[in-house]
Design a protein around this motif. Structure first.
Motif, PDB file in Angstrom:
ATOM      1  N   MET A 101      57.732  57.420  36.080  1.00  9.89           N
ATOM      2  CA  MET A 101      56.772  56.735  36.911  1.00  9.89           C
ATOM      3  C   MET A 101      55.450  56.670  36.148  1.00  9.89           C
ATOM      4  O   MET A 101      55.044  57.645  35.543  1.00  9.89           O
ATOM      5  N   PRO A 102      54.772  55.521  36.168  1.00 10.28           N
ATOM      6  CA  PRO A 102      53.504  55.434  35.473  1.00 10.28           C
ATOM      7  C   PRO A 102      52.480  56.393  36.069  1.00 10.28           C
ATOM      8  O   PRO A 102      52.597  56.799  37.219  1.00 10.28           O
ATOM      9  N   VAL A 103      51.489  56.721  35.258  1.00 10.73           N
ATOM     10  CA  VAL A 103      50.448  57.625  35.735  1.00 10.73           C
ATOM     11  C   VAL A 103      49.764  57.027  36.951  1.00 10.73           C
ATOM     12  O   VAL A 103      49.572  57.690  37.952  1.00 10.73           O
ATOM     13  N   THR A 104      49.429  55.759  36.887  1.00 10.79           N
ATOM     14  CA  THR A 104      48.828  55.106  38.046  1.00 10.79           C
ATOM     15  C   THR A 104      49.133  53.613  38.012  1.00 10.79           C
ATOM     16  O   THR A 104      49.136  53.007  36.954  1.00 10.79           O
ATOM     17  N   ALA A 105      49.451  53.086  39.148  1.00  7.03           N
ATOM     18  CA  ALA A 105      49.698  51.654  39.298  1.00  7.03           C
ATOM     19  C   ALA A 105      49.308  51.282  40.719  1.00  7.03           C
ATOM     20  O   ALA A 105      49.509  52.058  41.649  1.00  7.03           O
ATOM     21  N   GLU A 106      48.740  50.093  40.864  1.00  3.15           N
ATOM     22  CA  GLU A 106      48.278  49.661  42.179  1.00  3.15           C
ATOM     23  C   GLU A 106      48.482  48.156  42.310  1.00  3.15           C
ATOM     24  O   GLU A 106      48.311  47.414  41.346  1.00  3.15           O
ATOM     25  N   TRP A 107      48.869  47.723  43.514  1.00  6.59           N
ATOM     26  CA  TRP A 107      49.080  46.313  43.797  1.00  6.59           C
ATOM     27  C   TRP A 107      48.338  45.936  45.068  1.00  6.59           C
ATOM     28  O   TRP A 107      48.409  46.651  46.065  1.00  6.59           O
ATOM     29  N   LEU A 108      47.641  44.819  45.017  1.00 11.22           N
ATOM     30  CA  LEU A 108      46.960  44.266  46.188  1.00 11.22           C
ATOM     31  C   LEU A 108      47.922  43.300  46.862  1.00 11.22           C
ATOM     32  O   LEU A 108      48.429  42.381  46.233  1.00 11.22           O
ATOM     33  N   ARG A 151      57.462  39.919  49.352  1.00  6.15           N
ATOM     34  CA  ARG A 151      58.085  38.774  48.682  1.00  6.15           C
ATOM     35  C   ARG A 151      57.287  38.506  47.401  1.00  6.15           C
ATOM     36  O   ARG A 151      56.156  38.966  47.267  1.00  6.15           O
ATOM     37  N   PRO A 152      57.858  37.762  46.444  1.00  7.16           N
ATOM     38  CA  PRO A 152      57.124  37.510  45.198  1.00  7.16           C
ATOM     39  C   PRO A 152      55.741  36.887  45.409  1.00  7.16           C
ATOM     40  O   PRO A 152      54.812  37.194  44.666  1.00  7.16           O
ATOM     41  N   ASP A 153      55.575  36.058  46.444  1.00  9.27           N
ATOM     42  CA  ASP A 153      54.252  35.470  46.668  1.00  9.27           C
ATOM     43  C   ASP A 153      53.328  36.392  47.461  1.00  9.27           C
ATOM     44  O   ASP A 153      52.213  36.012  47.794  1.00  9.27           O
ATOM     45  N   SER A 154      53.766  37.629  47.748  1.00  7.48           N
ATOM     46  CA  SER A 154      52.898  38.614  48.389  1.00  7.48           C
ATOM     47  C   SER A 154      51.967  39.286  47.388  1.00  7.48           C
ATOM     48  O   SER A 154      51.046  39.998  47.778  1.00  7.48           O
ATOM     49  N   LEU A 155      52.238  39.080  46.114  1.00  8.72           N
ATOM     50  CA  LEU A 155      51.410  39.659  45.060  1.00  8.72           C
ATOM     51  C   LEU A 155      50.711  38.543  44.302  1.00  8.72           C
ATOM     52  O   LEU A 155      51.037  37.368  44.462  1.00  8.72           O
ATOM     53  N   GLY A 156      49.762  38.894  43.489  1.00  8.27           N
ATOM     54  CA  GLY A 156      48.961  37.908  42.794  1.00  8.27           C
ATOM     55  C   GLY A 156      49.716  37.052  41.791  1.00  8.27           C
ATOM     56  O   GLY A 156      49.381  35.892  41.586  1.00  8.27           O
ATOM     57  N   SER A 157      50.741  37.608  41.171  1.00 11.03           N
ATOM     58  CA  SER A 157      51.469  36.850  40.144  1.00 11.03           C
ATOM     59  C   SER A 157      52.911  37.335  40.072  1.00 11.03           C
ATOM     60  O   SER A 157      53.265  38.388  40.604  1.00 11.03           O
ATOM     61  N   ALA A 158      53.728  36.560  39.391  1.00 12.18           N
ATOM     62  CA  ALA A 158      55.128  36.940  39.191  1.00 12.18           C
ATOM     63  C   ALA A 158      55.222  38.199  38.333  1.00 12.18           C
ATOM     64  O   ALA A 158      56.127  39.022  38.511  1.00 12.18           O
ATOM     65  N   GLU A 159      54.289  38.371  37.427  1.00 10.78           N
ATOM     66  CA  GLU A 159      54.283  39.560  36.575  1.00 10.78           C
ATOM     67  C   GLU A 159      54.018  40.814  37.414  1.00 10.78           C
ATOM     68  O   GLU A 159      54.624  41.860  37.179  1.00 10.78           O
ATOM     69  N   ASP A 160      53.113  40.729  38.399  1.00  8.98           N
ATOM     70  CA  ASP A 160      52.869  41.868  39.286  1.00  8.98           C
ATOM     71  C   ASP A 160      54.130  42.235  40.062  1.00  8.98           C
ATOM     72  O   ASP A 160      54.443  43.415  40.233  1.00  8.98           O
ATOM     73  N   TYR A 161      54.861  41.230  40.542  1.00  3.88           N
ATOM     74  CA  TYR A 161      56.102  41.486  41.284  1.00  3.88           C
ATOM     75  C   TYR A 161      57.148  42.116  40.364  1.00  3.88           C
ATOM     76  O   TYR A 161      57.822  43.058  40.756  1.00  3.88           O
ATOM     77  N   ARG A 162      57.260  41.620  39.153  1.00  3.71           N
ATOM     78  CA  ARG A 162      58.210  42.177  38.205  1.00  3.71           C
ATOM     79  C   ARG A 162      57.862  43.634  37.881  1.00  3.71           C
ATOM     80  O   ARG A 162      58.726  44.500  37.831  1.00  3.71           O
ATOM     81  N   ARG A 163      56.577  43.899  37.701  1.00  2.00           N
ATOM     82  CA  ARG A 163      56.128  45.266  37.403  1.00  2.00           C
ATOM     83  C   ARG A 163      56.405  46.205  38.582  1.00  2.00           C
ATOM     84  O   ARG A 163      56.863  47.327  38.394  1.00  2.00           O
ATOM     85  N   LEU A 164      56.153  45.722  39.812  1.00  2.00           N
ATOM     86  CA  LEU A 164      56.432  46.531  40.997  1.00  2.00           C
ATOM     87  C   LEU A 164      57.921  46.847  41.114  1.00  2.00           C
ATOM     88  O   LEU A 164      58.300  47.987  41.351  1.00  2.00           O
ATOM     89  N   THR A 165      58.779  45.843  40.927  1.00  2.00           N
ATOM     90  CA  THR A 165      60.218  46.099  41.021  1.00  2.00           C
ATOM     91  C   THR A 165      60.686  47.042  39.917  1.00  2.00           C
ATOM     92  O   THR A 165      61.545  47.890  40.156  1.00  2.00           O
ATOM     93  N   ALA A 166      60.101  46.924  38.735  1.00  2.00           N
ATOM     94  CA  ALA A 166      60.484  47.830  37.643  1.00  2.00           C
ATOM     95  C   ALA A 166      60.126  49.268  37.989  1.00  2.00           C
ATOM     96  O   ALA A 166      60.925  50.186  37.785  1.00  2.00           O
TER      97      ALA A 166
END
Length: 130
Positions: A1-8, A108-123
């Motif tokens: 798990m990363p040290v810190t990660a945050e999603w709006l 959903r993917p459009d709940s985050l700012g970008s597709a990269e944020d969604y990919r990072r969250l799922t990872a």
């Protein structure tokens, strides 16, 4: 798990479209089953319920740090553990964080700012939930 990660998080446009389609189909079914006066009452009730659900979302931010997962719920930062029954699919994440059915997070993917944020969250979730 990363040290810190945050999603709006933001409201999903696709989910609102699906909610609207469900409301329309429910109103059509009720129009066949109920007299016009009762249909009007049910229509107003369902519309108010939908507008109430579209108000400011209860969960605004989601994150993880060295202590585990947390979310901002009604302005308070809560530590959470994802329960069994959480759903992880390519087009939706449904994260159960409590026993009660209304205490789940649908992303959903459009709940985050970008597709990269969604990919990072799922990872991060896949590494944490395995």
């Amino acid at each position: 798990m990363p040290v810190t990660a945050e999603w709006l998080l933001q409201p999903s446009g696709r989910q609102r479209w699906l909610d609207g389609a469900f409301l329309l189909s429910a109103l059509l079914i009720f129009s066949w089953l109920l007299p016009p006066l009762w249909w009007g009452v049910v229509a107003v009730f369902l519309l108010l319920l939908m507008l109430w659900g579209w108000r400011k979302p209860a969960v605004r931010r989601l994150g993880c740090d060295s202590r585990g997962w947390w979310l901002e719920y009604h302005g308070c930062k809560l530590s959470v553990r994802w329960r069994h029954g959480s759903v992880r699919r390519a087009d939706v994440l449904i994260l159960e964080w409590s026993f009660w059915p209304w205490q789940r997070l649908m992303i959903r993917p459009d709940s985050l700012g970008s597709a990269e944020d969604y990919r990072r969250l799922t990872a991060v979730l896949y590494n944490d939930l395995r």
